[in-house]
Scaffold this motif. Structure first.
Motif, PDB file in Angstrom:
ATOM      1  N   ALA A 186       0.838  -1.198   0.000  1.00  9.71           N
ATOM      2  CA  ALA A 186       0.000   0.000   0.000  1.00  9.71           C
ATOM      3  C   ALA A 186       0.874   1.250   0.000  1.00  9.71           C
ATOM      4  CB  ALA A 186      -0.921  -0.013   1.218  1.00  9.71           C
ATOM      5  N   ALA A 187       0.416   2.266  -0.733  1.00  5.45           N
ATOM      6  CA  ALA A 187       1.165   3.530  -0.809  1.00  5.45           C
ATOM      7  C   ALA A 187       0.983   4.324   0.477  1.00  5.45           C
ATOM      8  CB  ALA A 187       0.665   4.349  -1.997  1.00  5.45           C
ATOM      9  N   ASP A 188       2.017   5.003   0.898  1.00  3.33           N
ATOM     10  CA  ASP A 188       1.942   5.849   2.089  1.00  3.33           C
ATOM     11  C   ASP A 188       1.363   7.202   1.672  1.00  3.33           C
ATOM     12  OD1 ASP A 188       2.176   6.940   4.575  1.00  3.33           O
ATOM     13  OD2 ASP A 188       4.353   7.245   4.462  1.00  3.33           O
ATOM     14  N   GLU A 189       0.072   7.190   1.373  1.00  4.03           N
ATOM     15  CA  GLU A 189      -0.603   8.403   0.900  1.00  4.03           C
ATOM     16  C   GLU A 189      -1.885   8.591   1.691  1.00  4.03           C
ATOM     17  OE1 GLU A 189      -1.229   8.188  -3.306  1.00  4.03           O
ATOM     18  OE2 GLU A 189       0.875   7.745  -3.711  1.00  4.03           O
ATOM     19  N   ALA A 190      -2.328   9.832   1.770  1.00  3.65           N
ATOM     20  CA  ALA A 190      -3.518  10.149   2.566  1.00  3.65           C
ATOM     21  C   ALA A 190      -4.781   9.606   1.905  1.00  3.65           C
ATOM     22  CB  ALA A 190      -3.641  11.649   2.739  1.00  3.65           C
ATOM     23  N   PRO A 191      -5.756   9.165   2.705  1.00  3.75           N
ATOM     24  CA  PRO A 191      -7.063   8.789   2.151  1.00  3.75           C
ATOM     25  C   PRO A 191      -7.839  10.037   1.718  1.00  3.75           C
ATOM     26  CG  PRO A 191      -7.081   8.636   4.551  1.00  3.75           C
ATOM     27  CD  PRO A 191      -5.683   9.014   4.161  1.00  3.75           C
ATOM     28  N   ALA A 192      -8.935   9.810   1.015  1.00  2.00           N
ATOM     29  CA  ALA A 192      -9.725  10.941   0.522  1.00  2.00           C
ATOM     30  C   ALA A 192     -11.150  10.502   0.241  1.00  2.00           C
ATOM     31  CB  ALA A 192      -9.108  11.522  -0.760  1.00  2.00           C
ATOM     32  N   PHE A 193     -12.038  11.484   0.172  1.00  2.00           N
ATOM     33  CA  PHE A 193     -13.391  11.260  -0.348  1.00  2.00           C
ATOM     34  C   PHE A 193     -13.702  12.386  -1.320  1.00  2.00           C
ATOM     35  CE2 PHE A 193     -13.828  13.491   3.741  1.00  2.00           C
ATOM     36  CZ  PHE A 193     -14.576  14.609   3.379  1.00  2.00           C
ATOM     37  N   GLY A 194     -14.815  12.266  -2.013  1.00  2.00           N
ATOM     38  CA  GLY A 194     -15.208  13.282  -2.972  1.00  2.00           C
ATOM     39  C   GLY A 194     -16.407  14.072  -2.475  1.00  2.00           C
ATOM     40  N   VAL A 195     -16.358  15.381  -2.653  1.00  2.00           N
ATOM     41  CA  VAL A 195     -17.534  16.221  -2.418  1.00  2.00           C
ATOM     42  C   VAL A 195     -18.116  16.487  -3.805  1.00  2.00           C
ATOM     43  CG1 VAL A 195     -18.381  18.417  -1.514  1.00  2.00           C
ATOM     44  CG2 VAL A 195     -16.488  17.229  -0.363  1.00  2.00           C
ATOM     45  N   VAL A 196     -19.277  15.912  -4.071  1.00  2.00           N
ATOM     46  CA  VAL A 196     -19.825  15.886  -5.428  1.00  2.00           C
ATOM     47  C   VAL A 196     -21.016  16.846  -5.528  1.00  2.00           C
ATOM     48  CG1 VAL A 196     -20.885  14.446  -7.206  1.00  2.00           C
ATOM     49  CG2 VAL A 196     -19.131  13.478  -5.704  1.00  2.00           C
ATOM     50  N   SER A 197     -20.890  17.823  -6.429  1.00  2.00           N
ATOM     51  CA  SER A 197     -21.999  18.739  -6.689  1.00  2.00           C
ATOM     52  C   SER A 197     -22.467  18.550  -8.123  1.00  2.00           C
ATOM     53  CB  SER A 197     -21.556  20.191  -6.485  1.00  2.00           C
ATOM     54  OG  SER A 197     -21.112  20.369  -5.160  1.00  2.00           O
ATOM     55  N   ILE A 198     -23.771  18.522  -8.308  1.00  2.00           N
ATOM     56  CA  ILE A 198     -24.351  18.352  -9.644  1.00  2.00           C
ATOM     57  C   ILE A 198     -25.392  19.432  -9.860  1.00  2.00           C
ATOM     58  CG2 ILE A 198     -25.650  16.834 -11.168  1.00  2.00           C
ATOM     59  CD1 ILE A 198     -24.534  14.432  -9.621  1.00  2.00           C
ATOM     60  N   LYS A 199     -25.256  20.133 -10.991  1.00  2.00           N
ATOM     61  CA  LYS A 199     -26.249  21.150 -11.348  1.00  2.00           C
ATOM     62  C   LYS A 199     -26.400  21.185 -12.860  1.00  2.00           C
ATOM     63  CE  LYS A 199     -27.779  25.801 -10.482  1.00  2.00           C
ATOM     64  NZ  LYS A 199     -27.561  27.090  -9.879  1.00  2.00           N
ATOM     65  N   ASN A 200     -27.608  21.117 -13.340  1.00  2.00           N
ATOM     66  CA  ASN A 200     -27.888  21.113 -14.781  1.00  2.00           C
ATOM     67  C   ASN A 200     -27.030  20.083 -15.519  1.00  2.00           C
ATOM     68  OD1 ASN A 200     -29.720  23.216 -14.382  1.00  2.00           O
ATOM     69  ND2 ASN A 200     -28.133  24.770 -14.689  1.00  2.00           N
ATOM     70  N   ALA A 201     -26.868  18.922 -14.900  1.00  2.00           N
ATOM     71  CA  ALA A 201     -26.114  17.783 -15.462  1.00  2.00           C
ATOM     72  C   ALA A 201     -24.614  18.020 -15.506  1.00  2.00           C
ATOM     73  CB  ALA A 201     -26.631  17.396 -16.846  1.00  2.00           C
ATOM     74  N   ASP A 202     -24.135  19.115 -14.934  1.00  2.00           N
ATOM     75  CA  ASP A 202     -22.691  19.330 -14.794  1.00  2.00           C
ATOM     76  C   ASP A 202     -22.232  18.771 -13.447  1.00  2.00           C
ATOM     77  OD1 ASP A 202     -22.474  20.577 -17.230  1.00  2.00           O
ATOM     78  OD2 ASP A 202     -22.829  22.575 -16.390  1.00  2.00           O
ATOM     79  N   VAL A 203     -21.101  18.074 -13.475  1.00  2.00           N
ATOM     80  CA  VAL A 203     -20.603  17.401 -12.267  1.00  2.00           C
ATOM     81  C   VAL A 203     -19.307  18.059 -11.804  1.00  2.00           C
ATOM     82  CG1 VAL A 203     -19.689  15.215 -11.363  1.00  2.00           C
ATOM     83  CG2 VAL A 203     -21.645  15.205 -12.935  1.00  2.00           C
ATOM     84  N   ASN A 204     -19.237  18.346 -10.522  1.00  2.00           N
ATOM     85  CA  ASN A 204     -18.026  18.892  -9.911  1.00  2.00           C
ATOM     86  C   ASN A 204     -17.638  17.981  -8.759  1.00  2.00           C
ATOM     87  OD1 ASN A 204     -16.742  20.506  -7.645  1.00  2.00           O
ATOM     88  ND2 ASN A 204     -16.622  22.012  -9.291  1.00  2.00           N
ATOM     89  N   ILE A 205     -16.405  17.470  -8.790  1.00  2.00           N
ATOM     90  CA  ILE A 205     -15.939  16.590  -7.703  1.00  2.00           C
ATOM     91  C   ILE A 205     -14.758  17.262  -7.013  1.00  2.00           C
ATOM     92  CG2 ILE A 205     -15.086  14.298  -7.082  1.00  2.00           C
ATOM     93  CD1 ILE A 205     -16.208  13.286  -9.761  1.00  2.00           C
ATOM     94  N   LYS A 206     -14.945  17.619  -5.765  1.00  2.00           N
ATOM     95  CA  LYS A 206     -13.830  18.190  -5.007  1.00  2.00           C
ATOM     96  C   LYS A 206     -13.123  17.056  -4.263  1.00  2.00           C
ATOM     97  CE  LYS A 206     -16.689  21.538  -3.598  1.00  2.00           C
ATOM     98  NZ  LYS A 206     -17.532  21.710  -4.779  1.00  2.00           N
ATOM     99  N   TYR A 207     -11.917  16.776  -4.702  1.00  2.00           N
ATOM    100  CA  TYR A 207     -11.112  15.697  -4.121  1.00  2.00           C
ATOM    101  C   TYR A 207     -10.655  16.162  -2.737  1.00  2.00           C
ATOM    102  CZ  TYR A 207      -7.264  12.362  -3.868  1.00  2.00           C
ATOM    103  OH  TYR A 207      -6.410  11.373  -3.495  1.00  2.00           O
ATOM    104  N   THR A 208     -11.076  15.431  -1.689  1.00  2.00           N
ATOM    105  CA  THR A 208     -10.890  15.925  -0.327  1.00  2.00           C
ATOM    106  C   THR A 208     -10.034  14.949   0.482  1.00  2.00           C
ATOM    107  OG1 THR A 208     -13.066  16.948  -0.532  1.00  2.00           O
ATOM    108  CG2 THR A 208     -12.120  16.813   1.686  1.00  2.00           C
ATOM    109  N   GLN A 209      -8.728  15.229   0.497  1.00  2.00           N
ATOM    110  CA  GLN A 209      -7.815  14.380   1.272  1.00  2.00           C
ATOM    111  C   GLN A 209      -7.882  14.747   2.747  1.00  2.00           C
ATOM    112  OE1 GLN A 209      -3.954  14.873  -0.679  1.00  2.00           O
ATOM    113  NE2 GLN A 209      -3.945  12.672  -1.034  1.00  2.00           N
ATOM    114  N   PHE A 210      -7.624  13.785   3.613  1.00  2.00           N
ATOM    115  CA  PHE A 210      -7.546  14.084   5.031  1.00  2.00           C
ATOM    116  C   PHE A 210      -6.421  13.256   5.651  1.00  2.00           C
ATOM    117  CE2 PHE A 210     -10.680  10.773   4.279  1.00  2.00           C
ATOM    118  CZ  PHE A 210     -10.410   9.819   5.263  1.00  2.00           C
ATOM    119  N   SER A 211      -5.918  13.720   6.769  1.00  2.00           N
ATOM    120  CA  SER A 211      -4.794  13.034   7.408  1.00  2.00           C
ATOM    121  C   SER A 211      -5.232  11.712   8.004  1.00  2.00           C
ATOM    122  CB  SER A 211      -4.205  13.913   8.506  1.00  2.00           C
ATOM    123  OG  SER A 211      -3.778  15.124   7.958  1.00  2.00           O
ATOM    124  N   GLN A 212      -4.351  10.719   7.999  1.00  2.00           N
ATOM    125  CA  GLN A 212      -4.659   9.434   8.626  1.00  2.00           C
ATOM    126  C   GLN A 212      -4.537   9.531  10.136  1.00  2.00           C
ATOM    127  OE1 GLN A 212      -3.334   5.770   6.512  1.00  2.00           O
ATOM    128  NE2 GLN A 212      -2.100   7.210   5.343  1.00  2.00           N
TER     129      GLN A 212
END
Ligand SMILES: [Fe+2]
Length: 255
Positions: free
Chosen positions: A229-255
């Motif tokens: 496994a890589a020694d890298e931070a985990p993350a989740f996505g904050v996903v916003s959708i409007k008029n079929a446009d998708v925005n994903i904010k890649y949200t890393q956080f410390s382990q």
């Protein structure tokens, strides 16, 4: 505007570590961050590999931790999961298929489909005729409503030597189907434990870092025997959708 959270590959265990990572601690940190900053978001979708080893103990402990989330969550199935345990221990929408963990979520910005790509006893994925028929019928009924698809296994080759062998085995059949509908706007995929993006048959897609352990940076001719496994931070996505446009904010956080 639809505001939501996307988490994937929790690989939760009630005790111990997975590839050197504590999945309970990472999930707890993610939940605290979501509760502090995104409690007004509509829901969280978790795109499979909820647990690491398909045990009742792990699902029970996972449910205890997930109920700390201030927003509703939708659990999906991955290759490490078990249908009956998900069905009996985690909340599922009423429209979930009887035999599969596959369902739709209606929103003001369109229809979200959460697919079941699990193939019992295998790491690779499949969408059998019954699940594909549900998908076709759902896409037909949606007509011009924008559709956003979440699935665990990727249906296409990603150029990752080890992961391409464990993709959705009938991925072409799935892609042929969805590419025939202009309504399908985006594919969100788990399984990869690393964030990638691109387009396939004109449809944009993303994968996401895992909540648990991260896959190493891709290199040619990589094999599973090399896996650390890589020694890298985990993350989740904050996903916003409007008029079929998708925005994903890649949200890393410390382990
Ligand atoms: Fe995974």
């Amino acid at each position: 505007m639809l505001n939501s959270i996307w988490m994937t590959d929790l690989h939760f265990v009630a005790q111990g570590l997975v590839h050197g990572v504590d999945p309970r601690k990472n999930l707890s940190t993610a939940i605290a961050h979501i509760n502090a900053h995104y409690a007004d978001h509509q829901f969280c979708i978790i795109s499979g590999d909820l647990v690491n080893q398909e045990t009742t103990e792990d699902y029970t402990a996972l449910e205890q931790q997930l109920k700390q989330l201030k927003i509703p969550y939708f659990p999906m199935i991955g290759n490490h999961d078990e249908r009956d345990l998900i069905r009996s221990l985690l909340p599922l929408p009423e429209n979930c298929m009887a035999e599969f963990i596959q369902y739709s979520i209606s929103t003001d910005e369109g229809l979200i489909l959460c697919l079941d790509t699990h193939k019992a006893g295998e790491v690779e994925g499949e969408l059998c005729n019954q699940r594909l028929e549900w998908l076709k019928n759902t896409l037909d009924a949606a007509q011009d409503t924008p559709v956003f698809i979440f699935m665990h296994h990727h249906p296409m080759e990603l150029g990752l030597p080890m992961l391409d062998s464990i993709k959705l085995q009938n991925g072409d059949e799935f892609l042929d189907l969805i590419a025939s509908y202009n309504s399908v706007k985006y594919l969100f995929m788990g399984h990869v434990h690393r964030a990638l993006s691109g387009t396939m048959r004109g449809i944009p897609f993303s994968t996401m870092s895992a909540i648990s352990f991260q896959a190493p940076a891709p290199v040619p001719n990589w094999t599973w025997d090399d896996f650390t496994a890589a020694d890298e931070a985990p993350a989740f996505g904050v996903v916003s959708i409007k008029n079929a446009d998708v925005n994903i904010k890649y949200t890393q956080f410390s382990q």
